[in-house]
Scaffold this motif. Structure first.
Motif, PDB file in Angstrom:
ATOM      1  N   ILE A 125      38.199  14.691 -21.680  1.00  0.00           N
ATOM      2  CA  ILE A 125      37.059  15.601 -21.644  1.00  0.00           C
ATOM      3  C   ILE A 125      35.802  14.919 -22.160  1.00  0.00           C
ATOM      4  N   SER A 126      35.912  14.239 -23.295  1.00  0.00           N
ATOM      5  CA  SER A 126      34.719  13.585 -23.833  1.00  0.00           C
ATOM      6  C   SER A 126      34.235  12.478 -22.899  1.00  0.00           C
ATOM      7  N   ARG A 127      35.161  11.784 -22.244  1.00  0.00           N
ATOM      8  CA  ARG A 127      34.739  10.768 -21.277  1.00  0.00           C
ATOM      9  C   ARG A 127      34.015  11.398 -20.093  1.00  0.00           C
ATOM     10  N   GLU A 128      34.472  12.574 -19.659  1.00  0.00           N
ATOM     11  CA  GLU A 128      33.770  13.264 -18.577  1.00  0.00           C
ATOM     12  C   GLU A 128      32.359  13.653 -18.996  1.00  0.00           C
ATOM     13  N   ILE A 129      32.213  14.079 -20.237  1.00  0.00           N
ATOM     14  CA  ILE A 129      30.876  14.443 -20.736  1.00  0.00           C
ATOM     15  C   ILE A 129      29.985  13.208 -20.778  1.00  0.00           C
ATOM     16  N   ARG A 130      30.537  12.095 -21.219  1.00  0.00           N
ATOM     17  CA  ARG A 130      29.753  10.866 -21.237  1.00  0.00           C
ATOM     18  C   ARG A 130      29.336  10.469 -19.822  1.00  0.00           C
ATOM     19  N   SER A 131      30.244  10.595 -18.879  1.00  0.00           N
ATOM     20  CA  SER A 131      29.924  10.260 -17.485  1.00  0.00           C
ATOM     21  C   SER A 131      28.806  11.147 -16.956  1.00  0.00           C
ATOM     22  N   ALA A 132      28.824  12.420 -17.340  1.00  0.00           N
ATOM     23  CA  ALA A 132      27.750  13.325 -16.913  1.00  0.00           C
ATOM     24  C   ALA A 132      26.411  12.879 -17.472  1.00  0.00           C
ATOM     25  N   ALA A 133      26.392  12.438 -18.729  1.00  0.00           N
ATOM     26  CA  ALA A 133      25.152  11.944 -19.333  1.00  0.00           C
ATOM     27  C   ALA A 133      24.669  10.696 -18.605  1.00  0.00           C
ATOM     28  N   GLU A 134      25.570   9.752 -18.376  1.00  0.00           N
ATOM     29  CA  GLU A 134      25.178   8.495 -17.741  1.00  0.00           C
ATOM     30  C   GLU A 134      24.707   8.723 -16.310  1.00  0.00           C
ATOM     31  N   SER A 135      25.332   9.659 -15.600  1.00  0.00           N
ATOM     32  CA  SER A 135      24.905   9.926 -14.226  1.00  0.00           C
ATOM     33  C   SER A 135      23.523  10.560 -14.176  1.00  0.00           C
ATOM     34  N   SER A 136      23.126  11.214 -15.277  1.00  0.00           N
ATOM     35  CA  SER A 136      21.793  11.825 -15.349  1.00  0.00           C
ATOM     36  C   SER A 136      20.776  10.915 -16.011  1.00  0.00           C
ATOM     37  N   GLY A 137      21.197   9.709 -16.378  1.00  0.00           N
ATOM     38  CA  GLY A 137      20.282   8.764 -17.021  1.00  0.00           C
ATOM     39  C   GLY A 137      19.968   9.119 -18.466  1.00  0.00           C
ATOM     40  N   ILE A 138      20.830   9.905 -19.095  1.00  0.00           N
ATOM     41  CA  ILE A 138      20.624  10.285 -20.495  1.00  0.00           C
ATOM     42  C   ILE A 138      21.263   9.227 -21.395  1.00  0.00           C
ATOM     43  N   PRO A 139      20.501   8.646 -22.333  1.00  0.00           N
ATOM     44  CA  PRO A 139      21.059   7.602 -23.195  1.00  0.00           C
ATOM     45  C   PRO A 139      22.215   8.125 -24.042  1.00  0.00           C
ATOM     46  N   VAL A 140      23.192   7.255 -24.279  1.00  0.00           N
ATOM     47  CA  VAL A 140      24.344   7.577 -25.115  1.00  0.00           C
ATOM     48  C   VAL A 140      24.264   6.742 -26.389  1.00  0.00           C
ATOM     49  N   VAL A 141      24.294   7.407 -27.527  1.00  0.00           N
ATOM     50  CA  VAL A 141      24.280   6.735 -28.826  1.00  0.00           C
ATOM     51  C   VAL A 141      25.662   6.885 -29.446  1.00  0.00           C
ATOM     52  N   GLU A 142      26.316   5.760 -29.708  1.00  0.00           N
ATOM     53  CA  GLU A 142      27.665   5.799 -30.259  1.00  0.00           C
ATOM     54  C   GLU A 142      27.635   5.876 -31.787  1.00  0.00           C
ATOM     55  N   VAL A 143      28.470   6.752 -32.334  1.00  0.00           N
ATOM     56  CA  VAL A 143      28.654   6.853 -33.781  1.00  0.00           C
ATOM     57  C   VAL A 143      30.139   6.654 -34.076  1.00  0.00           C
ATOM     58  N   PHE A 144      30.419   6.110 -35.243  1.00  0.00           N
ATOM     59  CA  PHE A 144      31.793   5.749 -35.578  1.00  0.00           C
ATOM     60  C   PHE A 144      32.199   6.334 -36.929  1.00  0.00           C
ATOM     61  N   GLU A 145      33.524   6.317 -37.159  1.00  0.00           N
ATOM     62  CA  GLU A 145      34.062   6.808 -38.419  1.00  0.00           C
ATOM     63  C   GLU A 145      34.470   5.678 -39.359  1.00  0.00           C
ATOM     64  N   THR A 146      34.585   4.482 -38.840  1.00  0.00           N
ATOM     65  CA  THR A 146      34.848   3.311 -39.670  1.00  0.00           C
ATOM     66  C   THR A 146      33.880   2.209 -39.267  1.00  0.00           C
ATOM     67  N   LEU A 147      33.721   1.229 -40.143  1.00  0.00           N
ATOM     68  CA  LEU A 147      32.766   0.160 -39.885  1.00  0.00           C
ATOM     69  C   LEU A 147      33.213  -0.716 -38.717  1.00  0.00           C
ATOM     70  N   PRO A 148      32.310  -1.018 -37.813  1.00  0.00           N
ATOM     71  CA  PRO A 148      32.623  -2.043 -36.814  1.00  0.00           C
ATOM     72  C   PRO A 148      32.883  -3.378 -37.517  1.00  0.00           C
ATOM     73  N   GLU A 149      33.614  -4.231 -36.869  1.00  0.00           N
ATOM     74  CA  GLU A 149      33.988  -5.498 -37.487  1.00  0.00           C
ATOM     75  C   GLU A 149      32.758  -6.352 -37.781  1.00  0.00           C
ATOM     76  N   GLY A 150      32.725  -6.938 -38.971  1.00  0.00           N
ATOM     77  CA  GLY A 150      31.698  -7.924 -39.311  1.00  0.00           C
ATOM     78  C   GLY A 150      30.396  -7.380 -39.843  1.00  0.00           C
ATOM     79  N   VAL A 151      30.314  -6.082 -40.121  1.00  0.00           N
ATOM     80  CA  VAL A 151      29.069  -5.525 -40.668  1.00  0.00           C
ATOM     81  C   VAL A 151      29.378  -4.732 -41.923  1.00  0.00           C
ATOM     82  N   ASP A 152      28.365  -4.585 -42.785  1.00  0.00           N
ATOM     83  CA  ASP A 152      28.530  -3.749 -43.959  1.00  0.00           C
ATOM     84  C   ASP A 152      27.863  -2.399 -43.721  1.00  0.00           C
ATOM     85  N   TYR A 153      27.921  -1.533 -44.720  1.00  0.00           N
ATOM     86  CA  TYR A 153      27.425  -0.162 -44.550  1.00  0.00           C
ATOM     87  C   TYR A 153      25.939  -0.148 -44.189  1.00  0.00           C
ATOM     88  N   ILE A 154      25.129  -0.934 -44.879  1.00  0.00           N
ATOM     89  CA  ILE A 154      23.691  -0.931 -44.616  1.00  0.00           C
ATOM     90  C   ILE A 154      23.405  -1.406 -43.202  1.00  0.00           C
TER      91      ILE A 154
END
Length: 342
Positions: A295-324
């Protein structure tokens, strides 16, 4: 928060913690005079390490970028690490409930703790402005933190209904003021445990505070330039970022609550959310890739098909970066997305 069938394993982990400590868990015995700090996720572990500096090594239990902390099942080794720690830093608010289970089992022998959600709810915030109201007004009856933050189920400043989540939003690492309060609480606890290092811990917490100001300034800029801009979210991981930036979340509560709880939204909620994107009623979609489903992937596809930017947020740190670095990149991505959609 997303609930899972982790009860049996969590109970086993708690029961095994003392046994492992007694008969050898494979963890090194550093001695009574060596501080050990354990964090539930690498988000809080990064903040703890920033304060601890070179004096103490921080161990984070959840580090995998693709992991979903909501459904994390503690191992016996995790339970032993928490039980044997000098200081435990965790989110609280039911988000990493396995930590509460293990701490409760320790009784009078429980280690010192810093719980982020408890600090957030107490209103012990810094002078950082991101994550606060920015002068907008909501219903006073929902203001439970001395006007620092609206309750998660209060109407927002634009008249839209907020998100229930059982009355709370536990994703407080996106509230920069709470992160700052956590850093200072860690410094205070470490100073009590290691008085000789107090000046180092206090200095590091002050440096963390100064670095947070950059992130806060970016979020303040979003609020200044795009305050009131309509957005959608697949779930409310970034609730405090959205609140701090003064944005208008148009997503149906039924949709975000269902995704958050790991259930399927109603067909009506899915249709309404999809239509927001197909009809260009919102300017950005905030998306959590760690818990995506069909379902969430379908929602993302709807945004991308309309040219709406997608901003990704995460629950854990991506590799190689600190909190700041992580929060800076997220805030900058949100600002850039809204700029491009103007």
């Amino acid at each position: 928060m997303r609930l899972s069938s982790r009860t049996a394993l969590a109970a086993a982990a708690v029961a095994c913690a003392t046994t492992l400590a007694a008969c050898g868990s494979g963890m090194s015995d550093t001695g009574d005079d060596t501080l050990s700090v354990v964090a539930s996720t690498n988000v809080w572990g990064s903040i703890a390490q920033a304060v601890a500096g070179d004096r103490v090594e921080v161990r984070s239990l959840i580090t995998e970028p693709s992991a979903d902390p909501h459904s994390y099942e503690a191992s016996p080794l995790d339970a032993a690490a928490i039980s044997d720690a000098s200081l435990v830093v965790y989110n609280g608010g039911g988000y990493d409930h396995f930590v509460d289970d293990i701490l409760d089992s320790a009784g009078d022998d429980r280690p010192a703790v810093v719980e982020a959600f408890a600090l957030h709810e107490s209103g012990e915030h810094s002078d950082l402005h991101a994550g606060h109201d920015h002068g907008t007004t909501g219903s006073d009856e929902h203001d439970t933190t001395e006007e620092h933050d609206r309750s998660a189920d209060a109407p927002d400043a634009h008249g839209h209904e907020g998100h229930d989540h059982s009355g709370v939003n536990e994703h407080v690492w996106y509230d920069l003021a709470t992160a700052d309060a956590v850093a200072h609480a860690i410094a205070e606890q470490l100073s009590e445990l290691d008085p000789e290092g107090a000046a180092v811990y206090e200095s590091n917490a002050a440096a963390f505070h100064e670095n947070l100001h950059y992130v806060s300034d970016v979020v303040e800029g979003v609020s200044k330039n795009h305050g009131g801009a309509p957005i959608a979210q697949t779930e409310t991981i970034g609730y405090y970022l959205v609140l701090g930036a003064g944005l208008d979340d148009r997503t149906p509560t039924d949709f975000t609550n269902a995704i958050e709880n790991g259930t399927d939204p109603s067909p009506a909620a899915i249709a309404t959310t999809r239509q927001l994107l197909l009809d260009d009623q919102v300017r950005v979609l905030i998306y959590n890739p760690q818990t995506e489903d069909r379902i969430s992937r379908e929602i993302r596809s709807a945004a991308e098909s309309s040219g709406i930017p997608v901003v990704e947020v995460f629950e854990t740190l991506p590799e190689g970066v600190d909190y700041i670095q992580w929060q800076s990149a997220t805030a900058e991505s949100l600002a850039a997305a809204l700029d491009s959609a103007s």
